[in-house]
Design a protein around this motif. Structure first.
Motif, PDB file in Angstrom:
ATOM      1  N   ALA A 238       8.282   7.098   8.780  1.00  0.00           N
ATOM      2  CA  ALA A 238       9.954   7.593   8.189  1.00  0.00           C
ATOM      3  C   ALA A 238      10.186   6.749   6.695  1.00  0.00           C
ATOM      4  CB  ALA A 238      10.453   6.452   9.513  1.00  0.00           C
ATOM      5  N   GLY A 239      11.516   7.090   6.669  1.00  0.00           N
ATOM      6  CA  GLY A 239      12.271   6.635   5.276  1.00  0.00           C
ATOM      7  C   GLY A 239      10.377   6.767   3.916  1.00  0.00           C
ATOM      8  N   THR A 240      11.499   6.731   2.991  1.00  0.00           N
ATOM      9  CA  THR A 240      11.760   6.516   1.711  1.00  0.00           C
ATOM     10  C   THR A 240      11.260   5.226   0.793  1.00  0.00           C
ATOM     11  OG1 THR A 240      13.560   7.473   1.023  1.00  0.00           O
ATOM     12  CG2 THR A 240      12.041   9.524   1.331  1.00  0.00           C
ATOM     13  N   VAL A 241       9.923   5.836  -0.592  1.00  0.00           N
ATOM     14  CA  VAL A 241      10.038   4.905  -0.849  1.00  0.00           C
ATOM     15  C   VAL A 241       9.846   5.449  -2.497  1.00  0.00           C
ATOM     16  CG1 VAL A 241       8.133   2.722  -2.106  1.00  0.00           C
ATOM     17  CG2 VAL A 241       7.972   3.848   0.171  1.00  0.00           C
ATOM     18  N   GLY A 242      10.483   4.565  -3.505  1.00  0.00           N
ATOM     19  CA  GLY A 242      10.496   5.310  -4.643  1.00  0.00           C
ATOM     20  C   GLY A 242      10.238   3.722  -6.038  1.00  0.00           C
ATOM     21  N   VAL A 243       9.050   4.440  -6.727  1.00  0.00           N
ATOM     22  CA  VAL A 243       8.961   4.323  -8.134  1.00  0.00           C
ATOM     23  C   VAL A 243      10.228   4.508  -9.440  1.00  0.00           C
ATOM     24  CG1 VAL A 243       7.091   2.872  -9.194  1.00  0.00           C
ATOM     25  CG2 VAL A 243       7.115   3.260  -6.805  1.00  0.00           C
ATOM     26  N   PHE A 244      10.598   3.795 -10.021  1.00  0.00           N
ATOM     27  CA  PHE A 244      11.411   3.898 -11.333  1.00  0.00           C
ATOM     28  C   PHE A 244      12.156   5.491 -10.731  1.00  0.00           C
ATOM     29  CE2 PHE A 244       8.626   1.242 -13.092  1.00  0.00           C
ATOM     30  CZ  PHE A 244       9.902   0.202 -13.650  1.00  0.00           C
ATOM     31  N   GLY A 245      12.529   5.240  -9.455  1.00  0.00           N
ATOM     32  CA  GLY A 245      13.324   7.027  -8.865  1.00  0.00           C
ATOM     33  C   GLY A 245      12.001   8.060  -8.112  1.00  0.00           C
ATOM     34  N   GLN A 246      11.191   7.550  -8.614  1.00  0.00           N
ATOM     35  CA  GLN A 246       9.943   8.704  -8.349  1.00  0.00           C
ATOM     36  C   GLN A 246       9.004   8.430  -7.242  1.00  0.00           C
ATOM     37  OE1 GLN A 246       9.115  11.765  -9.730  1.00  0.00           O
ATOM     38  NE2 GLN A 246      11.391  11.004 -11.299  1.00  0.00           N
ATOM     39  N   PRO A 247       8.721   9.187  -6.499  1.00  0.00           N
ATOM     40  CA  PRO A 247       7.250   9.219  -5.414  1.00  0.00           C
ATOM     41  C   PRO A 247       6.358   8.513  -5.663  1.00  0.00           C
ATOM     42  CG  PRO A 247       7.827  11.120  -5.349  1.00  0.00           C
ATOM     43  CD  PRO A 247       8.137  10.996  -7.010  1.00  0.00           C
ATOM     44  N   PRO A 248       5.765   7.438  -5.436  1.00  0.00           N
ATOM     45  CA  PRO A 248       4.568   6.426  -5.787  1.00  0.00           C
ATOM     46  C   PRO A 248       3.435   7.271  -6.457  1.00  0.00           C
ATOM     47  CG  PRO A 248       5.313   5.505  -3.627  1.00  0.00           C
ATOM     48  CD  PRO A 248       6.143   7.067  -3.964  1.00  0.00           C
ATOM     49  N   ASP A 249       3.244   8.200  -5.859  1.00  0.00           N
ATOM     50  CA  ASP A 249       1.859   8.941  -6.127  1.00  0.00           C
ATOM     51  C   ASP A 249       2.068  10.023  -7.609  1.00  0.00           C
ATOM     52  OD1 ASP A 249       3.046  11.160  -5.331  1.00  0.00           O
ATOM     53  OD2 ASP A 249       1.964  11.985  -4.736  1.00  0.00           O
TER      54      ASP A 249
ATOM     55  N   ASN B 115       0.933  -1.353   0.566  1.00  0.00           N
ATOM     56  CA  ASN B 115       0.613   0.702   0.096  1.00  0.00           C
ATOM     57  C   ASN B 115       0.991   1.040   0.209  1.00  0.00           C
ATOM     58  OD1 ASN B 115      -2.584  -1.188   0.137  1.00  0.00           O
ATOM     59  ND2 ASN B 115      -2.943  -1.940   2.288  1.00  0.00           N
ATOM     60  N   MET B 116       2.079   1.285   0.662  1.00  0.00           N
ATOM     61  CA  MET B 116       2.928   2.418   0.517  1.00  0.00           C
ATOM     62  C   MET B 116       3.550   2.539  -1.033  1.00  0.00           C
ATOM     63  SD  MET B 116       5.047   2.662   4.472  1.00  0.00           S
ATOM     64  CE  MET B 116       5.381   1.241   4.410  1.00  0.00           C
ATOM     65  N   LEU B 117       3.505   1.131  -1.257  1.00  0.00           N
ATOM     66  CA  LEU B 117       3.917   1.475  -3.106  1.00  0.00           C
ATOM     67  C   LEU B 117       3.689   2.040  -4.043  1.00  0.00           C
ATOM     68  CD1 LEU B 117       6.529  -0.143  -4.509  1.00  0.00           C
ATOM     69  CD2 LEU B 117       5.800  -1.504  -4.827  1.00  0.00           C
ATOM     70  N   LEU B 118       2.383   1.908  -3.309  1.00  0.00           N
ATOM     71  CA  LEU B 118       1.405   2.344  -4.237  1.00  0.00           C
ATOM     72  C   LEU B 118       0.343   4.232  -4.100  1.00  0.00           C
ATOM     73  CD1 LEU B 118      -1.740  -0.454  -4.791  1.00  0.00           C
ATOM     74  CD2 LEU B 118       0.719   0.084  -6.507  1.00  0.00           C
ATOM     75  N   GLY B 119       0.596   4.430  -2.774  1.00  0.00           N
ATOM     76  CA  GLY B 119       0.482   5.650  -2.681  1.00  0.00           C
ATOM     77  C   GLY B 119      -0.133   6.076  -1.821  1.00  0.00           C
TER      78      GLY B 119
END
Ligand SMILES: Nc1ncnc2c1ncn2[C@@H]1O[C@H](COP(=O)(O)OP(=O)(O)OP(=O)(O)O)[C@@H](O)[C@H]1O
Length: 320
Positions: free
Chosen positions: A79-90, A69-73
């Motif tokens: 805390a921390g950061t999630v990246g999808v192809f270098g961008q924020p999930p949303d 769910n964090m990956l899907l925004g």
């Protein structure tokens, strides 16, 4: 910049035409998520290269859905950061990079399968051709049926079609085969592998160890919100499980068998003994040398279930 970029359906900056596509499809960097006192995900570090098919395996409550769910925004890390192809999930979601198949979720009432898929396609900048989606999801013969009047397994196929309709470069599946019978599961994974073959990245959460074993290039085992193993299914089996020597001993005593060379664990059930060992040759030699009478001796590689149980210490998770 293409004319479609200005389409009002897409509010994100145009990420599709980035000239450099980062190597990693997914990065979790020090990601934690708490719900009050419950620490669902704890300091999770994970990098998934583009093009990999990765299984997220873990017992109930391990933090799989929270991570997804964090990956899907859908939720934000504490805390921390999630990246999808270098961008924020949303931003990645709005760019049409992610296709998701949730655990469940109602299908729009009153629409046919074809209409549902057409609608979802219309939301994406470069969707997959309709016929291809229907064929990939094994829905061609059900295209005219109402999507809200399908069996559980058929409805899952529609959810899969929805996930792939936009031809996303990352497909995220949360326990995708939960409602399917054995045959549907087999054909579902064939479709998934066909989709992955085009160099797309797949992340799926599952309870089914066979699914991880057969369909993932890499298995990430999480327990209590943390990664406890990460590698190919084979690596995880050999790292965690070693090999197993099984035999029948009847009602003779088993005392001392757990001290044979190489043995790291023993389980006795009825007259059946299972020794986990790092050196099966030495174990078997010493077993025969000890004069203990054994029957039906077999030496096997530990399976993923044994590895999983030893890694997570979870006794409740078993094969379906
Ligand atoms: N919205 C929420 N509010 C409070 N606690 C939550 C919430 N969502 C999840 N949790 C808790 O966070 C932990 C991780 O849950 P999560 O659903 O991520 O696990 P999971 O690995 O997906 O489990 P399952 O395999 O059972 O779906 C659990 O202890 C769960 O009870």
């Amino acid at each position: 910049m293409s004319s479609r970029t200005r389409d009002s359906r897409h509010y994100a900056p145009d990420l599709r035409e980035s000239s450099v596509i980062p190597m990693n499809a997914i990065t979790f960097t020090g990601v934690s998520k708490s719900y009050g006192a419950v620490r669902a995900v704890e300091a999770l570090d994970l990098e998934i290269a583009a093009g990999q098919a990765v299984a997220l395996l873990g017992p109930n409550g391990a933090g799989k859905s929270t991570s997804i769910n964090m990956l899907l925004g859908l939720i934000r890390p504490t805390a921390g950061t999630v990246g999808v192809f270098g961008q924020p999930p949303d931003a990645a979601v709005r760019a049409g990079w992610i296709g998701a198949m949730p655990q469940d979720g109602a299908l729009v009432p009153g629409l046919t399968v074809r209409e549902v898929v057409e609608f979802v396609r219309s939301l994406y900048p470069e969707p997959m051709p309709l016929d291809e989606v229907l064929s990939l999801a094994n829905l061609t013969s059900l295209a005219k049926r109402r999507a809200d009047q399908l069996s559980g397994g058929q409805a899952q196929r529609v959810r899969f079609a929805i996930a792939v309709a936009g031809a996303p470069r990352l497909l995220v599946l949360d326990e995708p085969t939960a409602a399917m019978d054995v045959e549907s599961r087999r054909s579902f994974w064939a479709s998934m592998r066909a989709y992955a073959a085009g160099g797309r990245t797949i992340l799926f959460a599952t309870h089914y160890l066979e699914e991880a074993d057969e369909n993932a290039d890499r298995v990430v085992v999480i327990s209590r919100g943390q990664v406890v193993a990460d590698g190919t299914a084979q690596e995880i089996k050999s790292a965690a499980g070693g090999r197993t020597v099984r035999f029948t001993i009847g009602d003779r005593p088993t005392a001392g068998l757990d001290t044979l060379p190489g043995v790291t664990g023993m389980e006795v059930r009825g007259g059946s003994v299972r020794l986990r060992t790092t050196d099966p040759d030495a174990t078997v030699q010493a077993l025969y040398a000890s004069g203990v009478e054994v029957r039906d001796l077999e030496v096997k590689g530990a399976d993923l279930e044994e590895a999983f149980l030893s890694l997570t210490g979870d006794k409740s998770t078993t094969r379906p």
